[in-house]
Design an enzyme around this catalytic site. Structure first.
Site, short mmCIF file in Angstrom:
data_model
loop_
_atom_site.label_atom_id
_atom_site.label_comp_id
_atom_site.label_asym_id
_atom_site.label_seq_id
_atom_site.Cartn_x
_atom_site.Cartn_y
_atom_site.Cartn_z
N ASP A 83 0.82 -1.21 0.00
CA ASP A 83 0.00 0.00 0.00
C ASP A 83 0.85 1.26 0.00
O ASP A 83 1.88 1.34 0.69
CB ASP A 83 -0.90 -0.03 1.25
N HIS A 84 0.42 2.26 -0.76
CA HIS A 84 1.08 3.57 -0.81
C HIS A 84 2.59 3.45 -1.07
O HIS A 84 3.40 4.08 -0.39
CB HIS A 84 0.82 4.37 0.46
N HIS A 205 -10.08 5.31 0.54
CA HIS A 205 -9.04 5.43 1.55
C HIS A 205 -9.61 6.18 2.75
O HIS A 205 -10.62 6.85 2.66
CB HIS A 205 -7.84 6.19 0.99
N GLY A 206 -8.95 6.06 3.89
CA GLY A 206 -9.40 6.79 5.08
C GLY A 206 -10.71 6.28 5.63
O GLY A 206 -11.46 7.02 6.28
N SER A 208 -11.32 4.46 8.11
CA SER A 208 -11.39 4.41 9.57
C SER A 208 -12.29 5.50 10.13
O SER A 208 -12.87 5.35 11.21
CB SER A 208 -9.99 4.54 10.18
#
Length: 277
Positions: A83-84, A205-206, A208
């Protein structure tokens, strides 16, 4: 069982459901994802970020080997994803470390440079049989794809996919990285419009910071891959803190790591139920 990321995403995309992808930092994180996937009967993606690799002395192999071992023994279908990834050195280790997919992150570059770098990464990765995710960079001069308040333009997203050949695209629709509270408000209408314009699976993404019921709505409106990281760490660290507070003389790490693993398992299971129901 170890399963290619492309298979899990293709199945979810075709069915209009979602697949949870969870960033792992330790063996306990990996075990928590596996346990939750088995508990819920749902597949999941184990993600190792470039930042996690840096933490492990810039060596992806130990954590990747642990993730592969757990995935192969799990009763659930699990994939391994990098990831990333921010440079070609780690990109070129994707296949060697056993991952079947990679998120190549050139979003820090200008639009033109991002397209060129991502296209080159895709050409290399596809030659290795790898699935590639990417994200847009600067959007209308307003910041990166996941800066709070920034939103992805559907036409720009479609043009980026056409220019780079990526297999999945992370888009900005209201979430942001490293949120510790689940208070993000997603633009569900925008998700639907991007889904209609872009011919590849979309990635959130993000996640959470997104309430569980909203994650389900995001999937219903067109999101496929749902990335979760900080939420696991909040639960993990909270369990460690609570264990040591209640038993301050504890020196055996197994006691608080077991509690942390259990807490992370609960969080992952909740996310899997929300995104793949």
């Amino acid at each position: 069982m170890l399963t290619p990321t492309a298979d899990l995403i293709a199945e979810a995309y075709a069915a209009g459901t979602g697949v949870g992808a969870f960033n792992v930092l330790t063996l306990e994180h990996v075990q928590a994802v596996s346990a939750a996937a088995e508990l819920t009967g749902r597949p999941a993606i184990l993600q190792i970020s470039h930042n996690a690799v840096r933490h492990h002395h810039d060596d992806v192999t130990p954590l990747a080997d642990a993730a592969l071992a757990v995935a192969r023994q799990s009763k659930a279908r699990l994939a391994l994803h990098l990831d990333h990834v921010e440079n070609d050195d780690l990109l070129h280790r994707t296949a060697d470390c056993g991952a079947s997919s990679v998120m190549y992150d050139a979003s820090r570059l200008s639009d033109e440079e991002n397209v060129a770098a991502t296209r080159a990464a895709v050409e290399w990765a596809h030659a290795q049989g790898l699935f590639v995710e990417a994200e847009l960079g600067e959007i209308g001069g307003k910041g990166s794809a996941h800066t709070p308040g920034v939103r992805t333009d559907p036409e720009q997203a479609a043009a980026f996919v056409a220019a780079t050949g990526v297999d999945a695209l992370a888009v900005a629709v209201g979430s942001s990285h490293a949120m510790r509270t689940r208070s993000a408000e997603l633009d569900l209408d925008l998700i639907a419009r991007i889904r209609a314009a872009v011919p590849v699976p979309l990635v959130l993404h993000g996640s959470s910071g997104v309430p569980g019921e909203v994650l389900g709505a995001a999937v219903a409106h067109g999101m496929t891959k749902i990335n979760v990281g900080t939420l696991l760490n909040v639960a993990f660290t909270g369990a460690v803190t609570a264990t040591l507070r209640d038993a301050p003389t504890t020196v055996d790490p197994r006691r608080y790591l077991a509690a942390a693993r259990e807490a992370a398992t609960t969080v992952v299971a909740d996310c899997l139920r929300a995104t793949t129901a």
